[in-house]
Scaffold this motif. Structure first.
Motif, PDB file in Angstrom:
ATOM      1  N   GLU A  24     162.545  -0.250  29.152  1.00 51.11           N
ATOM      2  CA  GLU A  24     163.002   0.720  30.134  1.00 51.11           C
ATOM      3  C   GLU A  24     164.173   0.146  30.913  1.00 51.11           C
ATOM      4  O   GLU A  24     164.088  -0.969  31.442  1.00 51.11           O
ATOM      5  CB  GLU A  24     161.868   1.081  31.088  1.00 51.11           C
ATOM      6  CG  GLU A  24     162.252   2.135  32.105  1.00 51.11           C
ATOM      7  CD  GLU A  24     161.100   2.484  33.020  1.00 51.11           C
ATOM      8  OE1 GLU A  24     161.365   3.083  34.076  1.00 51.11           O
ATOM      9  OE2 GLU A  24     159.954   2.160  32.685  1.00 51.11           O
ATOM     10  N   HIS A  38     165.896  -7.904  29.834  1.00 49.43           N
ATOM     11  CA  HIS A  38     164.999  -7.107  28.998  1.00 49.43           C
ATOM     12  C   HIS A  38     164.209  -8.045  28.101  1.00 49.43           C
ATOM     13  O   HIS A  38     164.544  -9.234  27.960  1.00 49.43           O
ATOM     14  CB  HIS A  38     165.789  -6.101  28.154  1.00 49.43           C
ATOM     15  CG  HIS A  38     166.664  -6.747  27.111  1.00 49.43           C
ATOM     16  ND1 HIS A  38     166.289  -6.878  25.797  1.00 49.43           N
ATOM     17  CD2 HIS A  38     167.892  -7.326  27.211  1.00 49.43           C
ATOM     18  CE1 HIS A  38     167.251  -7.492  25.121  1.00 49.43           C
ATOM     19  NE2 HIS A  38     168.232  -7.772  25.960  1.00 49.43           N
ATOM     20  N   SER A 197     163.753   6.257  29.703  1.00 42.51           N
ATOM     21  CA  SER A 197     163.699   5.738  28.342  1.00 42.51           C
ATOM     22  C   SER A 197     163.870   6.877  27.343  1.00 42.51           C
ATOM     23  O   SER A 197     163.971   8.051  27.712  1.00 42.51           O
ATOM     24  CB  SER A 197     162.371   5.019  28.104  1.00 42.51           C
ATOM     25  OG  SER A 197     161.307   5.951  28.074  1.00 42.51           O
ATOM     26  N   THR A 198     163.867   6.538  26.085  1.00 45.28           N
ATOM     27  CA  THR A 198     163.991   7.538  25.016  1.00 45.28           C
ATOM     28  C   THR A 198     162.633   7.893  24.425  1.00 45.28           C
ATOM     29  O   THR A 198     162.567   8.536  23.383  1.00 45.28           O
ATOM     30  CB  THR A 198     164.906   7.002  23.902  1.00 45.28           C
ATOM     31  OG1 THR A 198     164.348   5.785  23.379  1.00 45.28           O
ATOM     32  CG2 THR A 198     166.302   6.729  24.437  1.00 45.28           C
TER      33      THR A 198
END
Length: 476
Positions: A24, A38, A197-198
């Motif tokens: 995220e 990340h 996010s996706t």
């Protein structure tokens, strides 16, 4: 680096425990310098999961940062950066979009001492269209301040007047691609948080918006398996939007293709349910009065991964139920499932004592005040004004006011007859007699009433049959 600061859980987390949720944007920050990081190599078979800077920072001190072994802080003050935490929201109460801006207590104090302002821009080179001082008048620690957005942009640049760095935050999607928000709350005045996010999740309520000049009915593009609950048009920031609430119960090929075209993918959702004690939600925080809470979770709780407590504070009761010791603002976050639990004092409410009166009656006429009900072997039935009710030993009449019982009517029971009174009642109502046989009473321990009655009967030679039976059973 082995550990990083999680801005969602507001504590340090380990890369190994956080590897399943480390994609995220803006979530993790370097525990050494405070820059965004990340999770790298989350599924590698040759490398250990670790945190890595997004912006390509190759500072050796950061990349080799391991932290003190076994000492992962769950204190929000362990954050190295005073930078803002930002979320974008849609508020259905006034059909507007807003920015939720949040600072830590240390950050607010730091900026307030230097009279720093926070700025919002639609372009990096433009002057800010909104400015707000960062101080305790406008911000509370770790609580988002909602700022309504009155100027449209696909992305916003946020900065403060202390360092001037303009951080880009993407918001709306381009073209006819919808923007998804996760709905918070169940009423019509819901608030929905932007999905950064996706990844979308099944059986989760989403608010979806299209920014389209013609407002073509985009709903026609949705597969039947998508449950669209409400569709409406609204106008804000000088533009028209098409909005809808929907959920996706299950994954199908058609839904996968549509979501892939939009840049999303669908995954199975997770669940968190507080079991005990009761946890009313106040300002998005589940408040409990105990220092322990029992939770049902569809996933395993991982200390320093999806919950901001130590492993010693988690006790697995069985496969999906855990007992958690409640710290200050205990947070759990796994995929779509999020909850914040905090301990509060047990409220003491002032109230007026409601008294209940009791009356014994053989029959009762229902008055016209309150709501009256008859309770008996058949269940419960409502009573009407003026209705006459004859009570039985198994029946009770109750009056309710504001859902509280204020009067109870039960059967007036006669006093139990004993000795002379009982004998008089038997002789009055039962007239059958039989010959007296004194031998039947020789072995009985007679009281005065029975002895005197038998003496009287010996004169006539006859005795009352019922009285005799009562004497034989030592009831008289």
């Amino acid at each position: 680096m082995r550990i990083a600061y999680d801005t969602v859980l507001q504590s340090e987390v380990s890369a190994l425990a956080a590897k399943s949720g480390g994609f995220e944007p803006y979530r993790y920050e370097c525990a050494c310098c405070g820059e965004e990081v990340h999770v790298a190599a989350p599924n590698s078979t040759s490398r250990v999961p670790h945190f890595k800077h997004r912006n390509g920072n190759n500072d050796v001190a950061c990349e080799n940062y391991l932290g003190q072994y076994g000492a992962i802080s769950i204190d929000s003050r362990s954050r190295k950066s005073n930078r803002e935490r930002v979320e974008f929201y849609y508020k259905n109460s006034n059909k507007t979009f807003c920015l939720g801006l949040c600072f830590s207590a240390v950050g607010i104090q730091h900026y307030e001492q230097q009279n720093v302002d926070f700025e919002i821009r639609t372009d990096e080179s433009e002057p800010p269209f909104y400015t707000i001082p960062i101080n305790t008048l406008y911000f509370a620690p770790d609580v988002p301040t909602m700022i309504s957005l009155n100027k449209f942009s696909f992305c916003y640049y946020l900065a403060n007047t202390l360092n001037g760095t303009k951080r880009k935050y993407d918001f709306f999607r381009f073209g006819n691609t919808p923007t998804f928000f996760k709905v918070q709350g169940n009423d019509s005045d819901f608030k929905a948080k932007l999905v950064r996010s996706t990844v979308l999740f099944n059986n989760v309520q989403y608010f979806v918006i299209f920014q389209n000049k013609d407002l073509t009915p985009q709903i026609s593009r949705f597969p039947d398996e998508m449950q669209v609950n409400e569709t409406f048009c609204f106008e804000t920031m000088g533009l028209k939007f098409l909005g809808m609430t929907l959920s996706i119960p299950k994954k199908t090929d058609e839904i996968d293709r549509l979501l892939n075209n939009w840049g999303y993918q669908l995954e199975a959702s997770e669940t968190i349910t507080p079991l005990w004690p009761p946890a009313p939600v106040i300002d998005d925080v589940s408040m409990v009065t105990s220092n322990k809470v029992f939770l049902f979770t569809s996933f395993a709780l991982q200390a320093h991964g999806n919950i901001n407590v130590h492993s010693t504070d988690i006790l697995e009761v069985n496969y999906d139920i855990s007992r958690v010791l409640v710290k200050k603002r205990t947070k759990i976050c796994k995929k779509n499932a999020e909850i914040v639990i905090d301990k509060g004092e047990s409220p003491i409410y002032a109230y007026n004592q409601i008294s209940t009166s009791e009356t014994a009656k053989v029959s009762f006429t229902i008055p016209d005040n309150g709501s009256w009900f008859l309770f008996n072997r058949s269940g419960v039935g409502s009573l009407k004004n003026g209705q006459v009710v004859y009570l039985t030993p198994e029946s009770v009449i109750k009056r309710y006011e504001s859902n509280y019982p204020t009067r109870i009517i039960y059967l007036c029971r006669q006093k139990e007859l004993v000795n002379e009174k009982l004998l008089e009642d038997i002789l009055m109502h039962c007239k059958r007699t039989e010959k007296l046989d004194l031998n039947q009473f020789m072995l009985l321990a007679l009281n005065n009433t029975a002895s005197q009655y038998i003496d009287k009967c010996s004169v006539s030679g006859y005795i009352n049959s019922v009285a005799k039976q009562f004497i034989m059973e030592e009831l008289l």
